[in-house]
Design a protein around this motif. Structure first.
Motif, mmCIF file in Angstrom:
data_model
loop_
_atom_site.group_PDB
_atom_site.id
_atom_site.type_symbol
_atom_site.label_atom_id
_atom_site.label_comp_id
_atom_site.label_asym_id
_atom_site.label_seq_id
_atom_site.Cartn_x
_atom_site.Cartn_y
_atom_site.Cartn_z
ATOM 1 N N LYS A 18 -33.054 -0.582 57.828
ATOM 2 C CA LYS A 18 -33.963 -0.129 58.870
ATOM 3 C C LYS A 18 -33.261 0.368 60.129
ATOM 4 C CE LYS A 18 -38.400 -1.220 60.836
ATOM 5 N NZ LYS A 18 -39.532 -2.091 60.836
ATOM 6 N N TYR A 19 -32.154 -0.268 60.522
ATOM 7 C CA TYR A 19 -31.534 0.044 61.811
ATOM 8 C C TYR A 19 -30.068 0.451 61.730
ATOM 9 C CZ TYR A 19 -35.589 -2.646 63.296
ATOM 10 O OH TYR A 19 -36.858 -3.109 63.472
ATOM 11 N N GLY A 20 -29.387 0.089 60.679
ATOM 12 C CA GLY A 20 -27.939 0.243 60.636
ATOM 13 C C GLY A 20 -27.465 1.616 60.211
ATOM 14 N N VAL A 21 -26.225 1.827 60.509
ATOM 15 C CA VAL A 21 -25.521 3.008 60.023
ATOM 16 C C VAL A 21 -24.426 2.464 59.122
ATOM 17 C CG1 VAL A 21 -24.176 5.026 60.669
ATOM 18 C CG2 VAL A 21 -25.994 4.203 62.180
ATOM 19 N N GLY A 22 -24.604 2.560 57.828
ATOM 20 C CA GLY A 22 -23.639 1.992 56.907
ATOM 21 C C GLY A 22 -23.938 0.526 56.637
ATOM 22 N N GLU A 23 -22.869 -0.229 56.470
ATOM 23 C CA GLU A 23 -22.997 -1.646 56.130
ATOM 24 C C GLU A 23 -22.523 -2.521 57.283
ATOM 25 O OE1 GLU A 23 -24.259 -3.243 53.290
ATOM 26 O OE2 GLU A 23 -25.055 -1.256 52.950
ATOM 27 N N GLU A 24 -23.406 -2.822 58.196
ATOM 28 C CA GLU A 24 -23.103 -3.678 59.341
ATOM 29 C C GLU A 24 -23.199 -5.141 58.908
ATOM 30 O OE1 GLU A 24 -22.017 -4.612 63.165
ATOM 31 O OE2 GLU A 24 -22.116 -2.619 62.282
ATOM 32 N N PRO A 25 -22.153 -5.949 59.138
ATOM 33 C CA PRO A 25 -22.233 -7.367 58.747
ATOM 34 C C PRO A 25 -23.067 -8.188 59.724
ATOM 35 C CG PRO A 25 -20.132 -6.918 59.796
ATOM 36 C CD PRO A 25 -20.863 -5.593 59.698
ATOM 37 N N ILE A 26 -23.488 -9.343 59.264
ATOM 38 C CA ILE A 26 -24.117 -10.336 60.122
ATOM 39 C C ILE A 26 -22.982 -11.246 60.595
ATOM 40 C CG2 ILE A 26 -25.774 -12.251 60.222
ATOM 41 C CD1 ILE A 26 -27.060 -9.481 59.720
ATOM 42 N N HIS A 27 -22.890 -11.479 61.905
ATOM 43 C CA HIS A 27 -21.802 -12.279 62.460
ATOM 44 C C HIS A 27 -22.261 -13.721 62.683
ATOM 45 C CE1 HIS A 27 -19.207 -8.803 63.087
ATOM 46 N NE2 HIS A 27 -20.318 -8.158 63.409
ATOM 47 N N ILE A 28 -21.627 -14.637 61.973
ATOM 48 C CA ILE A 28 -21.955 -16.055 62.060
ATOM 49 C C ILE A 28 -20.966 -16.731 63.009
ATOM 50 C CG2 ILE A 28 -22.248 -18.207 60.771
ATOM 51 C CD1 ILE A 28 -24.191 -15.930 59.927
ATOM 52 N N ASN A 29 -21.487 -17.350 64.059
ATOM 53 C CA ASN A 29 -20.632 -18.094 64.990
ATOM 54 C C ASN A 29 -20.374 -19.512 64.506
ATOM 55 O OD1 ASN A 29 -20.313 -16.047 66.853
ATOM 56 N ND2 ASN A 29 -22.021 -16.704 68.111
ATOM 57 N N SER A 30 -21.348 -20.102 63.839
ATOM 58 C CA SER A 30 -21.221 -21.490 63.420
ATOM 59 C C SER A 30 -22.048 -21.707 62.167
ATOM 60 C CB SER A 30 -21.715 -22.410 64.547
ATOM 61 O OG SER A 30 -21.569 -23.764 64.193
ATOM 62 N N LEU A 60 -26.123 -8.820 69.472
ATOM 63 C CA LEU A 60 -25.655 -7.884 70.485
ATOM 64 C C LEU A 60 -26.730 -7.633 71.531
ATOM 65 C CD1 LEU A 60 -23.877 -5.357 68.100
ATOM 66 C CD2 LEU A 60 -22.852 -7.232 69.424
ATOM 67 N N GLY A 61 -27.460 -8.675 71.882
ATOM 68 C CA GLY A 61 -28.502 -8.562 72.891
ATOM 69 C C GLY A 61 -29.851 -8.989 72.371
ATOM 70 N N THR A 62 -30.802 -9.010 73.282
ATOM 71 C CA THR A 62 -32.144 -9.487 72.977
ATOM 72 C C THR A 62 -32.839 -8.626 71.930
ATOM 73 O OG1 THR A 62 -32.298 -10.300 75.244
ATOM 74 C CG2 THR A 62 -34.349 -10.159 74.014
ATOM 75 N N GLU A 63 -32.636 -7.323 71.993
ATOM 76 C CA GLU A 63 -33.303 -6.433 71.036
ATOM 77 C C GLU A 63 -32.883 -6.752 69.602
ATOM 78 O OE1 GLU A 63 -33.232 -1.720 70.050
ATOM 79 O OE2 GLU A 63 -33.469 -2.261 72.153
ATOM 80 N N GLN A 64 -31.592 -6.907 69.361
ATOM 81 C CA GLN A 64 -31.130 -7.227 68.013
ATOM 82 C C GLN A 64 -31.625 -8.615 67.592
ATOM 83 O OE1 GLN A 64 -26.903 -8.007 67.089
ATOM 84 N NE2 GLN A 64 -27.116 -6.391 65.535
#
Length: 116
Positions: A18-30, A60-64
């Protein structure tokens, strides 16, 4: 953990479609935390992190963050699966992240905003 990973893969797939360009990963902090680490970072005694059933997702912010939450809620409704927690968390420095948990049973479908 496998159950949680299914949700994360669905989140990544749908977000990229829906929003990405290519294959954007999900970033896990913990993810999984030992009791010692959980105590050190101020986690609650019964945290889902202690059983590997929770992740904190960097955004990457409130919108994401809102888009991620929306995708997970839609997936829950469409798949008729429950999650335990979908929490928008913010610390005293203004950093925000999405806490998401899926347990093997007794999921509460808890949605909340928390100042950590």
């Amino acid at each position: 953990m496998k159950r949680l990973c299914v949700w994360l893969e669905e989140l990544r797939k749908r977000y990229n479609e829906k929003y990405g360009v290519g294959e954007e990963p999900i970033h896990i902090n913990s993810g999984y935390r030992s009791p010692q680490l959980n105590k050190k970072v101020g986690g609650v005694a019964g945290s889902n992190h202690l059983t590997g059933c929770a992740v904190d997702i960097r955004v990457l912010g409130t919108e994401q963050l809102i888009r991620y939450a929306n995708i997970l809620l839609d997936y829950a409704d469409e798949s008729h699966q429950d999650f335990d927690e979908l929490l928008i968390e913010k610390n005293r420095y203004g950093a925000i992240w999405l806490h998401f948990a899926v347990r093997p049973f007794s999921n509460r479908r808890k949605v909340n905003f928390i100042n950590a």
